[in-house]
Design a protein around this motif. Structure first.
Motif, PDB file in Angstrom:
ATOM      1  N   PRO A 317       0.887  -1.127  -0.036  1.00 17.21           N
ATOM      2  CA  PRO A 317      -0.055  -0.040   0.031  1.00 17.21           C
ATOM      3  C   PRO A 317       0.887   1.541   0.049  1.00 17.21           C
ATOM      4  CG  PRO A 317      -0.253  -1.387   2.179  1.00 17.21           C
ATOM      5  CD  PRO A 317       0.576  -2.289   1.080  1.00 17.21           C
ATOM      6  N   GLY A 318       0.399   2.219  -0.702  1.00 17.54           N
ATOM      7  CA  GLY A 318       0.997   3.572  -0.744  1.00 17.54           C
ATOM      8  C   GLY A 318       2.191   3.686  -1.574  1.00 17.54           C
ATOM      9  N   LEU A 319       2.414   2.540  -2.447  1.00 11.82           N
ATOM     10  CA  LEU A 319       3.399   2.500  -3.401  1.00 11.82           C
ATOM     11  C   LEU A 319       3.086   3.252  -4.647  1.00 11.82           C
ATOM     12  CD1 LEU A 319       6.078   1.229  -4.407  1.00 11.82           C
ATOM     13  CD2 LEU A 319       4.774  -0.865  -5.179  1.00 11.82           C
ATOM     14  N   ILE A 320       1.834   3.057  -5.214  1.00 15.01           N
ATOM     15  CA  ILE A 320       1.434   3.737  -6.540  1.00 15.01           C
ATOM     16  C   ILE A 320      -0.025   4.035  -6.488  1.00 15.01           C
ATOM     17  CG2 ILE A 320       1.232   1.113  -7.351  1.00 15.01           C
ATOM     18  CD1 ILE A 320       1.750   2.249  -9.954  1.00 15.01           C
ATOM     19  N   TYR A 321      -0.259   5.221  -7.216  1.00 15.45           N
ATOM     20  CA  TYR A 321      -1.622   5.939  -7.357  1.00 15.45           C
ATOM     21  C   TYR A 321      -1.678   6.077  -8.846  1.00 15.45           C
ATOM     22  CZ  TYR A 321      -1.245   6.324  -2.424  1.00 15.45           C
ATOM     23  OH  TYR A 321      -1.195   6.021  -0.936  1.00 15.45           O
ATOM     24  N   TYR A 322      -2.939   6.186  -9.126  1.00 12.14           N
ATOM     25  CA  TYR A 322      -3.343   6.523 -10.628  1.00 12.14           C
ATOM     26  C   TYR A 322      -4.064   7.932 -10.853  1.00 12.14           C
ATOM     27  CZ  TYR A 322      -2.510   2.286 -13.046  1.00 12.14           C
ATOM     28  OH  TYR A 322      -1.893   0.956 -13.622  1.00 12.14           O
ATOM     29  N   LEU A 323      -3.664   8.975 -11.605  1.00  7.56           N
ATOM     30  CA  LEU A 323      -4.206  10.030 -11.668  1.00  7.56           C
ATOM     31  C   LEU A 323      -4.740  10.108 -12.763  1.00  7.56           C
ATOM     32  CD1 LEU A 323      -1.045  12.424 -10.973  1.00  7.56           C
ATOM     33  CD2 LEU A 323      -2.516  11.259  -9.196  1.00  7.56           C
ATOM     34  N   PRO A 324      -6.203  10.220 -12.909  1.00  2.00           N
ATOM     35  CA  PRO A 324      -6.960  10.241 -14.129  1.00  2.00           C
ATOM     36  C   PRO A 324      -6.491  11.290 -15.233  1.00  2.00           C
ATOM     37  CG  PRO A 324      -8.573  10.079 -12.334  1.00  2.00           C
ATOM     38  CD  PRO A 324      -7.168  10.395 -11.844  1.00  2.00           C
ATOM     39  N   THR A 325      -6.255  10.956 -16.379  1.00  2.00           N
ATOM     40  CA  THR A 325      -5.661  12.145 -17.228  1.00  2.00           C
ATOM     41  C   THR A 325      -6.339  11.916 -18.597  1.00  2.00           C
ATOM     42  OG1 THR A 325      -3.600  11.861 -15.854  1.00  2.00           O
ATOM     43  CG2 THR A 325      -3.526  12.801 -18.249  1.00  2.00           C
ATOM     44  N   LYS A 361      -2.342  15.833  -0.766  1.00  2.00           N
ATOM     45  CA  LYS A 361      -3.631  15.952   0.192  1.00  2.00           C
ATOM     46  C   LYS A 361      -4.721  14.843  -0.150  1.00  2.00           C
ATOM     47  CE  LYS A 361      -3.475  20.563   1.354  1.00  2.00           C
ATOM     48  NZ  LYS A 361      -3.411  21.512   0.323  1.00  2.00           N
ATOM     49  N   ALA A 362      -4.797  14.624  -1.451  1.00  3.31           N
ATOM     50  CA  ALA A 362      -5.680  13.683  -1.903  1.00  3.31           C
ATOM     51  C   ALA A 362      -5.675  12.190  -1.398  1.00  3.31           C
ATOM     52  CB  ALA A 362      -6.195  13.843  -3.508  1.00  3.31           C
ATOM     53  N   ILE A 363      -4.406  11.864  -1.628  1.00  4.81           N
ATOM     54  CA  ILE A 363      -3.829  10.767  -0.864  1.00  4.81           C
ATOM     55  C   ILE A 363      -4.136  10.588   0.579  1.00  4.81           C
ATOM     56  CG2 ILE A 363      -2.024   9.064  -0.349  1.00  4.81           C
ATOM     57  CD1 ILE A 363      -0.782  10.190  -3.272  1.00  4.81           C
ATOM     58  N   GLU A 364      -3.812  11.442   1.377  1.00  4.21           N
ATOM     59  CA  GLU A 364      -3.766  11.586   2.788  1.00  4.21           C
ATOM     60  C   GLU A 364      -5.387  11.463   2.964  1.00  4.21           C
ATOM     61  OE1 GLU A 364      -1.765  15.036   4.545  1.00  4.21           O
ATOM     62  OE2 GLU A 364      -3.382  15.160   5.787  1.00  4.21           O
ATOM     63  N   ASN A 365      -6.342  12.091   2.341  1.00  2.68           N
ATOM     64  CA  ASN A 365      -7.781  12.043   2.505  1.00  2.68           C
ATOM     65  C   ASN A 365      -8.364  11.010   1.835  1.00  2.68           C
ATOM     66  OD1 ASN A 365      -7.314  14.462   4.051  1.00  2.68           O
ATOM     67  ND2 ASN A 365      -8.015  15.858   2.270  1.00  2.68           N
ATOM     68  N   LYS A 366      -7.900  10.083   1.526  1.00  2.00           N
ATOM     69  CA  LYS A 366      -8.426   8.993   0.676  1.00  2.00           C
ATOM     70  C   LYS A 366      -9.452   9.392  -0.506  1.00  2.00           C
ATOM     71  CE  LYS A 366      -6.981   5.399   3.327  1.00  2.00           C
ATOM     72  NZ  LYS A 366      -6.121   5.857   4.547  1.00  2.00           N
ATOM     73  N   GLU A 367      -8.989  10.357  -1.303  1.00  2.00           N
ATOM     74  CA  GLU A 367     -10.262  10.803  -2.164  1.00  2.00           C
ATOM     75  C   GLU A 367     -10.054  10.069  -3.462  1.00  2.00           C
ATOM     76  OE1 GLU A 367      -9.991  15.125  -2.766  1.00  2.00           O
ATOM     77  OE2 GLU A 367      -9.360  15.200  -0.551  1.00  2.00           O
ATOM     78  N   PHE A 368     -10.665   8.824  -3.216  1.00  2.00           N
ATOM     79  CA  PHE A 368     -10.347   7.842  -4.382  1.00  2.00           C
ATOM     80  C   PHE A 368     -11.569   7.585  -5.115  1.00  2.00           C
ATOM     81  CE2 PHE A 368      -7.505   5.745  -1.048  1.00  2.00           C
ATOM     82  CZ  PHE A 368      -5.939   6.606  -1.411  1.00  2.00           C
ATOM     83  N   GLU A 369     -11.454   7.306  -6.457  1.00  2.00           N
ATOM     84  CA  GLU A 369     -12.638   6.999  -7.316  1.00  2.00           C
ATOM     85  C   GLU A 369     -12.985   5.491  -7.319  1.00  2.00           C
ATOM     86  OE1 GLU A 369     -11.952   8.186 -11.513  1.00  2.00           O
ATOM     87  OE2 GLU A 369     -12.557  10.056 -10.738  1.00  2.00           O
ATOM     88  N   THR A 370     -11.973   4.804  -7.451  1.00  2.00           N
ATOM     89  CA  THR A 370     -11.983   3.402  -7.184  1.00  2.00           C
ATOM     90  C   THR A 370     -10.601   2.810  -7.114  1.00  2.00           C
ATOM     91  OG1 THR A 370     -12.426   1.211  -8.600  1.00  2.00           O
ATOM     92  CG2 THR A 370     -11.579   3.305  -9.859  1.00  2.00           C
ATOM     93  N   THR A 371     -10.342   1.435  -7.269  1.00  2.00           N
ATOM     94  CA  THR A 371      -9.041   1.007  -7.068  1.00  2.00           C
ATOM     95  C   THR A 371      -8.885  -0.019  -8.043  1.00  2.00           C
ATOM     96  OG1 THR A 371      -9.003   1.131  -4.598  1.00  2.00           O
ATOM     97  CG2 THR A 371      -7.677  -0.468  -5.538  1.00  2.00           C
ATOM     98  N   TYR A 380     -10.302  12.961 -10.238  1.00  2.00           N
ATOM     99  CA  TYR A 380      -9.509  14.039 -10.922  1.00  2.00           C
ATOM    100  C   TYR A 380      -9.662  15.433 -10.387  1.00  2.00           C
ATOM    101  CZ  TYR A 380      -9.183  16.652 -15.296  1.00  2.00           C
ATOM    102  OH  TYR A 380      -8.808  17.545 -16.235  1.00  2.00           O
ATOM    103  N   GLU A 381     -10.771  15.749  -9.952  1.00  2.00           N
ATOM    104  CA  GLU A 381     -11.044  17.317  -9.404  1.00  2.00           C
ATOM    105  C   GLU A 381      -9.988  17.308  -8.334  1.00  2.00           C
ATOM    106  OE1 GLU A 381     -13.849  14.779  -9.339  1.00  2.00           O
ATOM    107  OE2 GLU A 381     -13.832  15.158 -11.426  1.00  2.00           O
ATOM    108  N   SER A 382      -9.659  16.233  -7.384  1.00  2.00           N
ATOM    109  CA  SER A 382      -8.837  16.623  -6.389  1.00  2.00           C
ATOM    110  C   SER A 382      -7.247  16.882  -6.971  1.00  2.00           C
ATOM    111  CB  SER A 382      -8.986  15.200  -5.609  1.00  2.00           C
ATOM    112  OG  SER A 382     -10.118  15.203  -5.176  1.00  2.00           O
ATOM    113  N   VAL A 383      -6.954  16.484  -7.776  1.00  2.00           N
ATOM    114  CA  VAL A 383      -5.414  16.526  -8.117  1.00  2.00           C
ATOM    115  C   VAL A 383      -5.175  17.554  -9.286  1.00  2.00           C
ATOM    116  CG1 VAL A 383      -4.898  13.926  -7.356  1.00  2.00           C
ATOM    117  CG2 VAL A 383      -5.676  14.629  -9.684  1.00  2.00           C
ATOM    118  N   ILE A 384      -6.270  18.067  -9.954  1.00  2.00           N
ATOM    119  CA  ILE A 384      -5.923  18.667 -11.262  1.00  2.00           C
ATOM    120  C   ILE A 384      -5.461  20.253 -10.539  1.00  2.00           C
ATOM    121  CG2 ILE A 384      -8.468  19.615 -11.077  1.00  2.00           C
ATOM    122  CD1 ILE A 384      -6.226  18.635 -14.237  1.00  2.00           C
TER     123      ILE A 384
END
Ligand code: RUQ
Ligand code: CUA
Length: 651
Positions: A317-325, A361-371, A380-384
């Motif tokens: 966990p915490g190794l990799i995240y996807y940013l929708p683009t 911040k989005a990672i900290e707040n777990k603002e995830f769409e899915t996994t 998307y809105e959280s990282v743009i």
């Protein structure tokens, strides 16, 4: 001389003198903002006038070296392709550089040159480049402008997203363009979704440059395209674009263009190091080669490696995240501050710029769409961070000038678009002739760009150059970016397809350029230190010729006793200790290539004479007034003959 003319000449002199004073005056006031123990310093933008430009050769497999602002080519550095001019891949010493788990592979498709960095700034030690086809990464030594190492990337279907670096050249990254079964196996192509995977690899670079695959991350079966390391606050992270999140395996132009958004993978490589240290990896059996050139022995060595450490995101966990683009992104470029991550969406109508701090911040707040396969997809809105509107059609790559602007290449509308970081407004645009792919600002992907120019790297040149048959040259264009408006200065053709290029101030490399190989340091097992040691030794049907060269003769230059079918090894040492005095070697009927031997070096070429007769040999490089005299003869006798080995010079 009439007066008017004299006056014009004097005024001319005054102008030149003023220029020289200004020019050198400003060189002296170099702003040394950072340095290191090796004396490498960063000098502020605007201080430098001359740059080396390194362009990828694309399908030529090599690196082109040009001067800027002239655009003149100085050299082609052979990397992944055999080059008979320099015996690269033909000499016995260089052949091991081409070893792979698929055997001897004498060609590749080279896309991205990348200069080594210290502290996020190009330092001039090495330049790396990827081999896309048979996945490899090469390292070129910038004291010799010679390929020093080539490492194969295991568990990869094509090494495109590579060889981007972390801030201190801790790692070279490599991500697979094509997903494949990992480990590879015989399965139906239609089983793509269940069987195909991608990998993201981190190749450790040691202090002396030696490379080793430290670990790989097994990722979903998308196509991973490009990459960049973080810097400053985002140091410790690396970013990788992906497309074909549809996981299509046929007619990708349609089937991989369905999703509105694909992903940028953000990898926390410091976290990965922790997981590796804790033993949270799987060991995969595989085979890959590391080949390196020993500068003292003047020969390359190959070693096969059999295992690799693989991290599985689900278990880390915490190794990799996807940013929708959006939409089928290509380039991913991090701005000099390390805060902004710009994506070139080939089919997108805006340039999307993600914000690193918002991502954290989005990672900290777990603002995830899915996994997906254990990889959280951030909202998307959280990282743009911003969107650049009206960026031209088909934005691909972005470089930065260090003054707050990004420059994005747009392939379809064939232009460079300049935009302001923060306000995201387009402030200028200039056409490129035609169909620009990558672009390059000297230091433009580092923490401190040197600005001054942007170089457009163009795919198509119809009507710009004289026709040369069905294939026309590719080209680069030099554009001045020192003012508000971009100004086209120059077009110049390039060797091969210039995918990406990197540039560095000439001063940084010039002073380190190697001039000769000291003969006393030559440890080649078949090298000789003096002409008196020249000899010819028969061992069965193998003959070793220990030969020397110095202006303007070979020793020996008359050889008898060679027989048809012998395997003749010419081990030739150039005894010169002067800069720029290589000697060449070629013998009539030589079946591979010439040798071009640098001062103090030894090289070997093998020859099998097939017919009896007398064979001239000669030096191929015009080395002195008596170059034409630098030649000799070899007598070849029939197989069973009893002509004894004799040799000599001047007898
Ligand atoms: S690619 S034109 Cu091989 Cu770097 Cu973008
Ligand atoms: Cu040596 Cu020409």
């Amino acid at each position: 001389m009439n007066r008017k003319y004299l006056k014009a000449v004097l005024v001319g002199f005054a102008v030149v003198a003023a220029f020289v004073i200004l020019h050198y005056g400003c060189q002296e006031s170099k702003d040394l903002t950072t340095g290191d123990e090796a004396g490498r310093v960063y000098v502020a933008p605007g201080t430098y006038d001359e740059f080396y430009l390194f362009t990828s050769g694309g399908f030529s497999g090599q690196i082109g070296v040009y001067g800027l602002p002239s655009g003149r080519m100085f050299k082609v550095i052979p990397v992944f392709s055999q080059d008979p001019e320099k015996a690269w891949g033909y000499s016995e010493e260089s052949k091991p550089m081409f070893m792979t788990s698929h055997g001897f592979v004498p060609w590749d498709d080279a896309h991205h040159p990348k200069l080594s960095q210290t502290d996020g700034i190009a330092d001039g030690r090495w330049i790396f480049i990827n081999g896309n086809n048979t996945p490899r990464v090469a390292r070129v030594d910038l004291t010799t402008f010679k390929t020093a190492e080539i490492i194969e990337i295991p568990n990869s279907g094509g090494n495109h997203g590579s060889p981007f670096l972390t801030e201190n050249t801790e790692y070279v990254v490599a991500s697979t363009r094509f997903s494949v079964p990992i480990p590879d196996k015989d399965v139906a192509i239609s089983s793509y979704k269940e069987n195909f995977k991608g990998t993201i690899s981190f190749v450790k670079v040691a202090k002396d440059g030696a490379m080793d695959v430290a670990f790989q991350i097994l990722v979903p079966g998308f196509n991973y395209d490009l990459a960049h390391g973080g810097k400053g606050p985002s140091h410790g992270w690396a970013f990788f674009t992906s497309y074909n999140t549809e996981q299509a395996n046929t007619l990708l132009e349609v089937n991989a263009s369905q999703n509105d958004k694909d992903f940028i993978a953000a990898v926390n490589w410091k976290k990965a190091e922790e997981y590796v240290a804790q033993g949270k990896y799987k060991t995969f059996n595989t085979s890959y080669f590391r080949n390196y050139f020993d500068e003292k022995k003047h020969m390359a060595f190959s070693e096969e490696k059999k295992t690799v450490k693989v991290l599985i995101p689900e278990e880390c966990p915490g190794l990799i995240y996807y940013l929708p683009t959006p939409k089928s992104p290509h380039g991913v470029d991090v701005d000099p501050t390390g805060e902004y991550i710009a994506a070139g969406g080939k089919l997108a109508s805006v340039i999307v710029v993600h914000s690193f701090s918002k991502m954290m911040k989005a990672i900290e707040n777990k603002e995830f769409e899915t996994t997906i396969d254990g990889i959280p997809v951030l909202k998307y809105e959280s990282v743009i961070g911003g969107e650049v509107n009206n960026p031209g059609l088909g934005p691909l790559h972005t470089e930065f000038d260090g003054n707050g602007y990004g420059y994005t290449s747009s392939f379809i509308s064939s232009e460079i678009v300049k935009w302001k970081i923060g306000t995201w407004e387009v402030v200028d645009r200039i056409p490129a002739y035609y169909s620009i792919g990558h672009l390059c600002v000297p230091g433009g992907d580092t923490r401190k760009p040197w600005g001054k120019y942007v170089i457009a790297l163009n795919k198509i040149t119809k009507d710009r150059y004289l026709p040369t048959g069905p294939e026309l040259t590719q080209s680069a264009q030099l554009i001045d970016i020192s003012g508000d408006k971009m100004k086209l200065l120059l077009d110049f053709p390039t060797i091969g397809e210039p995918h990406y290029a990197q540039a560095i101030p000439a001063d940084i490399l010039m002073k380190n350029s190697k001039k000769i190989y000291p003969i006393e340091e030559n440890q080649h097992p078949y090298g000789i230190k003096a002409e008196k040691d020249a000899r010819v030794v028969r061992e069965g049907n193998v003959v070793h010729v220990y030969m020397s060269q110095i202006r303007t003769h070979f020793a020996p230059d008359n050889i008898e006793g060679i027989k048809v079918g012998d395997k003749v090894y010419f081990h030739i040492t150039n005894l010169e200790q002067d800069w720029d005095i290589p000697h060449g070697f070629a013998v009539k009927g030589l079946q591979n290539s010439e040798l071009l031997i640098m001062p103090g070096a030894t090289e070997t070429i093998v020859w099998t004479p097939l017919k009896e007769g007398v064979y001239p040999f000669y030096c191929t490089d015009f080395c002195s007034a008596l170059h034409q005299e630098m030649s000799g003869y070899i007598r070849v006798s029939p197989k069973g003959s009893n002509v004894a080995i004799t040799y000599g010079t001047g007898k």
